[in-house]
Design an enzyme around this catalytic site. Sequence first.
Site, PDB file in Angstrom:
ATOM      1  N   GLY A 136       1.105  -1.979   4.135  1.00  0.00           N
ATOM      2  CA  GLY A 136       1.594  -0.612   3.964  1.00  0.00           C
ATOM      3  C   GLY A 136       2.765  -0.325   4.867  1.00  0.00           C
ATOM      4  O   GLY A 136       3.925  -0.363   4.460  1.00  0.00           O
ATOM      5  N   SER A 137       2.455  -0.059   6.142  1.00  0.00           N
ATOM      6  CA  SER A 137       3.524   0.369   7.061  1.00  0.00           C
ATOM      7  C   SER A 137       4.576  -0.717   7.269  1.00  0.00           C
ATOM      8  O   SER A 137       5.747  -0.403   7.459  1.00  0.00           O
ATOM      9  CB  SER A 137       2.915   0.797   8.401  1.00  0.00           C
ATOM     10  OG  SER A 137       2.082  -0.206   8.912  1.00  0.00           O
ATOM     11  N   ASP A 158      -6.508  -6.698   4.247  1.00  0.00           N
ATOM     12  CA  ASP A 158      -5.915  -5.357   4.311  1.00  0.00           C
ATOM     13  C   ASP A 158      -6.041  -4.808   5.729  1.00  0.00           C
ATOM     14  O   ASP A 158      -7.155  -4.699   6.263  1.00  0.00           O
ATOM     15  CB  ASP A 158      -6.673  -4.457   3.319  1.00  0.00           C
ATOM     16  CG  ASP A 158      -6.124  -3.050   3.199  1.00  0.00           C
ATOM     17  OD1 ASP A 158      -5.066  -2.745   3.786  1.00  0.00           O
ATOM     18  OD2 ASP A 158      -6.772  -2.248   2.492  1.00  0.00           O
ATOM     19  N   GLY A 159      -4.879  -4.463   6.315  1.00  0.00           N
ATOM     20  CA  GLY A 159      -4.876  -3.815   7.630  1.00  0.00           C
ATOM     21  C   GLY A 159      -4.088  -4.588   8.660  1.00  0.00           C
ATOM     22  O   GLY A 159      -4.425  -5.724   8.991  1.00  0.00           O
ATOM     23  N   GLY A 160      -2.983  -3.992   9.093  1.00  0.00           N
ATOM     24  CA  GLY A 160      -2.183  -4.609  10.157  1.00  0.00           C
ATOM     25  C   GLY A 160      -1.417  -5.853   9.721  1.00  0.00           C
ATOM     26  O   GLY A 160      -1.099  -6.713  10.549  1.00  0.00           O
ATOM     27  N   SER A 179       0.835  -1.192   0.000  1.00  0.00           N
ATOM     28  CA  SER A 179       0.000   0.000   0.000  1.00  0.00           C
ATOM     29  C   SER A 179       0.874   1.247   0.000  1.00  0.00           C
ATOM     30  O   SER A 179       1.622   1.501   0.949  1.00  0.00           O
ATOM     31  CB  SER A 179      -0.903   0.013   1.234  1.00  0.00           C
ATOM     32  OG  SER A 179      -1.464   1.309   1.373  1.00  0.00           O
ATOM     33  N   GLY A 190      -3.372   3.973   7.897  1.00  0.00           N
ATOM     34  CA  GLY A 190      -2.365   2.918   7.930  1.00  0.00           C
ATOM     35  C   GLY A 190      -1.866   2.751   9.362  1.00  0.00           C
ATOM     36  O   GLY A 190      -2.172   3.552  10.249  1.00  0.00           O
ATOM     37  N   GLY A 191      -1.118   1.685   9.581  1.00  0.00           N
ATOM     38  CA  GLY A 191      -0.425   1.502  10.856  1.00  0.00           C
ATOM     39  C   GLY A 191      -1.281   1.070  12.031  1.00  0.00           C
ATOM     40  O   GLY A 191      -0.868   1.213  13.184  1.00  0.00           O
ATOM     41  N   GLY A 224      -9.308   3.659   6.829  1.00  0.00           N
ATOM     42  CA  GLY A 224      -9.074   5.092   7.018  1.00  0.00           C
ATOM     43  C   GLY A 224      -7.635   5.476   7.320  1.00  0.00           C
ATOM     44  O   GLY A 224      -7.214   6.579   6.989  1.00  0.00           O
TER      45      GLY A 224
HETATM   46  C1  DX5 Z   1      -6.507   1.333   5.516  1.00  0.00           C
HETATM   47  C2  DX5 Z   1      -6.045   1.046   4.129  1.00  0.00           C
HETATM   48  C3  DX5 Z   1      -4.872   0.151   4.061  1.00  0.00           C
HETATM   49  C4  DX5 Z   1      -3.630   0.679   4.738  1.00  0.00           C
HETATM   50  C5  DX5 Z   1      -2.965  -0.492   5.359  1.00  0.00           C
HETATM   51  O1  DX5 Z   1      -7.697   2.013   5.467  1.00  0.00           O
HETATM   52  O2  DX5 Z   1      -7.063   0.468   3.358  1.00  0.00           O
HETATM   53  O3  DX5 Z   1      -4.587  -0.275   2.744  1.00  0.00           O
HETATM   54  O4  DX5 Z   1      -2.733   1.293   3.863  1.00  0.00           O
HETATM   55  O5  DX5 Z   1      -1.936  -0.033   6.154  1.00  0.00           O
HETATM   56  P1  DX5 Z   1      -1.164  -0.991   7.130  1.00  0.00           P
HETATM   57  O6  DX5 Z   1      -0.592  -2.115   6.316  1.00  0.00           O
HETATM   58  O7  DX5 Z   1      -0.127  -0.102   7.705  1.00  0.00           O
HETATM   59  O8  DX5 Z   1      -2.159  -1.485   8.152  1.00  0.00           O
HETATM   60 ZN    ZN Z   2      -6.510  -0.464   1.388  1.00  0.00          ZN
END
Ligand code: DX5
Ligand code: ZN
Length: 229
Positions: free
Chosen positions: A212-213, A190-192, A23, A162-163, A160
């Site tokens: 993402g993070s 997606d998420g964490g 992400s 990341g992280g 909403g």
């Molecule tokens: C959150 C997004 C994710 C986000 C994930 O609303 O949809 O795609 O970038 O971030 P991480 O991997 O840091 O949880």
């Molecule tokens: Zn996403």
Amino acid sequence: MFLKQYKYDKIYFVMGKIIISPSILSADFANLEQEINAVKSAGVEWIHVDVMDGHFVPNISIGVPVVKSLRKVTDLVLDTHLMIENPERYIEPFAKAGADILTFHYEACRDSKHVWEVINLIKSFNVKVGLSIKPKTSPENIFEFLDCLDLVLVMTVEPGFGGQIFMHDCAMKIPSIKEKAKNNLIIQVDGGINNLTAKICISLGANSLVAGSYIYGSEDYKKAIESLY
Ligand code: DX5
Ligand code: ZN
């Protein structure tokens, strides 16, 4: 292992393969082209583009012009996650900007008819269609759409930001979706996602992971990506 390959125009989904979709929400926005090339050279084929409108989710991120610019500098699959209200208003602009996959939210729709309208609109632009559910939405709500989808996105955090911390309960939705789905459905989480939570999701039946993070916050993107599967 026998690998069955489905050709999705430029999207190749190989059964048994885990698709990593970094992400870019956690990337350096001042250097997106380099950040994308960095994960490409680490072996990924997709990037995840988080679109937030400040209404469906409290945050605002990026929109159509950024997708259009990214299309010019990368051939990676643009896996576009629309966290927006009234998704039908923005399907054509995102499709024309070059998104390869458009994933919208079940919760952004009034009713089942509305969901079908958005699915059919996305398909009319020859773009792959994804449907996402937030943590509090039960997977049964989307069973009727599964046969017409290319991807289901199970959110393991409230969309909403990341992280955030991975919610295990949400990952427990994966087996019931997998059981009901045709075998070439992409089940994305997606998420964490990190090296530990990724393994949980894969063992439950996910075949695509957004991170993402964990990737963009690491010193070594390749090492982080390889630790996910
Ligand atoms: C959150 C997004 C994710 C986000 C994930 O609303 O949809 O795609 O970038 O971030 P991480 O991997 O840091 O949880
Ligand atoms: Zn996403």
